[in-house]
Scaffold this active site. Structure first.
Site, mmCIF file in Angstrom:
data_model
loop_
_atom_site.group_PDB
_atom_site.id
_atom_site.type_symbol
_atom_site.label_atom_id
_atom_site.label_comp_id
_atom_site.label_asym_id
_atom_site.label_seq_id
_atom_site.Cartn_x
_atom_site.Cartn_y
_atom_site.Cartn_z
ATOM 1 N N ASP A 281 0.843 -1.192 0.000
ATOM 2 C CA ASP A 281 0.000 0.000 0.000
ATOM 3 C C ASP A 281 0.881 1.246 0.000
ATOM 4 O O ASP A 281 1.334 1.707 1.040
ATOM 5 C CB ASP A 281 -0.921 -0.006 1.224
ATOM 6 C CG ASP A 281 -1.917 1.151 1.221
ATOM 7 O OD1 ASP A 281 -1.857 1.979 0.286
ATOM 8 O OD2 ASP A 281 -2.748 1.223 2.141
ATOM 9 N N ARG B 277 12.610 -15.259 2.562
ATOM 10 C CA ARG B 277 12.215 -16.641 2.291
ATOM 11 C C ARG B 277 12.540 -16.970 0.838
ATOM 12 O O ARG B 277 12.264 -16.178 -0.067
ATOM 13 C CB ARG B 277 10.712 -16.855 2.548
ATOM 14 C CG ARG B 277 10.321 -16.848 4.022
ATOM 15 C CD ARG B 277 10.894 -18.062 4.751
ATOM 16 N NE ARG B 277 10.462 -18.149 6.140
ATOM 17 C CZ ARG B 277 11.115 -17.649 7.169
ATOM 18 N NH1 ARG B 277 12.253 -16.987 6.961
ATOM 19 N NH2 ARG B 277 10.665 -17.802 8.397
ATOM 20 N N ASP C 220 20.530 -15.936 1.976
ATOM 21 C CA ASP C 220 20.585 -16.609 3.277
ATOM 22 C C ASP C 220 19.423 -17.573 3.450
ATOM 23 O O ASP C 220 19.303 -18.217 4.483
ATOM 24 C CB ASP C 220 20.565 -15.576 4.409
ATOM 25 C CG ASP C 220 20.731 -16.207 5.786
ATOM 26 O OD1 ASP C 220 21.758 -16.905 5.986
ATOM 27 O OD2 ASP C 220 19.842 -16.037 6.635
ATOM 28 N N GLU D 127 23.137 -33.359 6.435
ATOM 29 C CA GLU D 127 23.830 -32.238 5.840
ATOM 30 C C GLU D 127 24.539 -32.693 4.573
ATOM 31 O O GLU D 127 24.912 -33.863 4.436
ATOM 32 C CB GLU D 127 24.820 -31.634 6.833
ATOM 33 C CG GLU D 127 24.121 -31.034 8.056
ATOM 34 C CD GLU D 127 25.083 -30.283 8.961
ATOM 35 O OE1 GLU D 127 26.285 -30.601 8.914
ATOM 36 O OE2 GLU D 127 24.630 -29.389 9.695
ATOM 37 N N HIS E 182 20.955 -19.820 6.148
ATOM 38 C CA HIS E 182 19.860 -19.299 6.969
ATOM 39 C C HIS E 182 20.335 -19.001 8.391
ATOM 40 O O HIS E 182 19.762 -19.457 9.381
ATOM 41 C CB HIS E 182 18.698 -20.301 6.993
ATOM 42 C CG HIS E 182 17.378 -19.645 7.309
ATOM 43 N ND1 HIS E 182 16.858 -18.620 6.565
ATOM 44 C CD2 HIS E 182 16.474 -19.880 8.293
ATOM 45 C CE1 HIS E 182 15.692 -18.253 7.071
ATOM 46 N NE2 HIS E 182 15.438 -18.988 8.117
ATOM 47 N N ALA F 157 19.653 -14.554 11.305
ATOM 48 C CA ALA F 157 18.951 -14.169 12.535
ATOM 49 C C ALA F 157 19.711 -14.553 13.799
ATOM 50 O O ALA F 157 19.282 -14.200 14.898
ATOM 51 C CB ALA F 157 17.565 -14.815 12.570
#
Length: 355
Positions: A184, A245, A269, A281, A299, A302
């Site tokens: 928006d 993502r 990432d 793995e 990843h 974070a």
């Protein structure tokens, strides 16, 4: 007065891949909780452990409708993190199960990671390192003469939430011009006005930006947003940064455009085509990570000591609220329209007064 929740059945998934942190364990002990720690991936493995749980805590395991339908006693699914795309939130809502998360626990870490990728890509540091180790010094100098300083470049942010704002606060002192887009464009954006960030359409952003960074949750609206057509719209030589993502991007098309040289690089990432959270793995061979102009990390944007503490506090307080008969704090409730299967009072922060 300290809350005593002994006797409540809490199941903590991903106990081996993401072990219970010291902070998390201390908080469980504080509230007299003894979680059942489980490592299971497939629904058939998960269901026997969670069927009679009052709270299911999850980091990365998938909780599809099959699992949620098996939850006969569950009041809360507590996501130890932010994104809930691996949880069937709609089915949980239908079943009266509250879904919570900790939305801003790693905003600083993600912004640092994104900014680090921009700097590394801008200076082509991995490539320069390879030249150094190979002794091709003249080639490194020749390639570096083609680089541009950051003050001549534009960063485009797709999405304008906390992480995009945090990246902006890091990018502006480096001289980057920052533009952004969101769903928006008519909605007031006081932070953008304060920081001098122009809000533009996605098409304009892709055409103008030297770096495009994604700051979106994965949803029906954002899945595949960065299609082949949109990737083609990016400036030749531009770089894509994705710490959101993987499924937001057509990753096969991205790999082709990186290998062809249309795009100058990528900092990634998160992935849809590579299962980072599988049981085993492996060394990825997908062309998305084999291109020499890609920085790929598994990843981890974070993660830090600080974010681990913050997410533990937030996720445990979410479940303590529900087990005490209250909703979690409003910004931590994902499915805000849910009618809980067991009535819950509004959130009361006094529950967590320190004694």
């Amino acid at each position: 007065m300290r809350v005593d929740l002994s006797g409540a059945r809490v199941v903590r998934l991903n106990a081996r891949m993401f072990p219970v942190s010291d902070t998390e364990r201390q908080l469980f002990e504080r509230y007299r909780l003894t979680p059942v720690e489980i490592e299971a991936a497939d629904p058939e493995q998960i269901i026997p452990h969670v069927r009679d749980a009052q709270v299911v805590c999850v980091v990365s395991a998938k909780l599809p409708a099959l699992v949620i339908d098996s939850l006969t006693e569950c009041l809360l699914i507590s996501r130890i993190g932010n994104g809930t795309d691996r949880i069937d939130v709609a089915r949980a809502t239908d079943r009266g199960v509250v879904v919570s998360n900790v939305p801003d626990f790693s905003t600083g870490e993600m912004a640092d990671h994104v900014m680090g990728m921009i700097l590394v890509l801008a200076r082509k540091i991995p490539r320069m390192e390879r030249h150094m180790k190979a002794g091709t010094f003249a080639q490194a100098r020749a390639e570096s003469l083609q680089l541009r300083r950051l003050s001549s470049r534009t960063l485009g942010l797709v999405g304008w939430g906390a992480s995009a704002i945090a990246v902006t606060r890091r990018a502006l002192p480096c001289g980057l011009q920052v533009i952004a887009t969101r769903r928006d464009l008519n909605k007031p954006a006081p932070e953008a006005d304060e920081l001098g960030v122009d809000m533009v359409s996605l098409d304009e952003l892709l055409k103008r930006s030297d770096f495009v960074s994604l700051h979106l949750p994965l949803s029906a609206e954002t899945r595949g947003l960065m299609s082949r057509q949109r990737l083609d719209q990016m400036k030749r030589g531009a770089c894509l940064i994705n710490a959101s993502r993987g499924d937001i991007v057509d990753e096969d098309a991205l790999a082709e455009l990186l290998h062809s040289g249309h795009l100058g690089g990528a900092g990634l990432d998160t992935f849809g085509v590579i299962e980072i959270f599988g049981e085993s793995e492996f060394a990825p061979t997908h062309p998305l990570v084999t291109a020499d102009n890609v920085i790929a990390t598994p990843h981890v944007s974070a993660l830090s000591v600080d974010s681990s503490r913050d997410v533990a506090v937030g996720s445990v307080e979410n479940l303590v609220s529900v087990l005490s008969g209250q909703l979690p704090r409003p910004d931590h409730v994902v499915n805000r329209g849910v009618v809980p299967r067991s009535p819950l009072k509004p959130y009361d922060p006094n529950l967590f007064d320190k004694d």
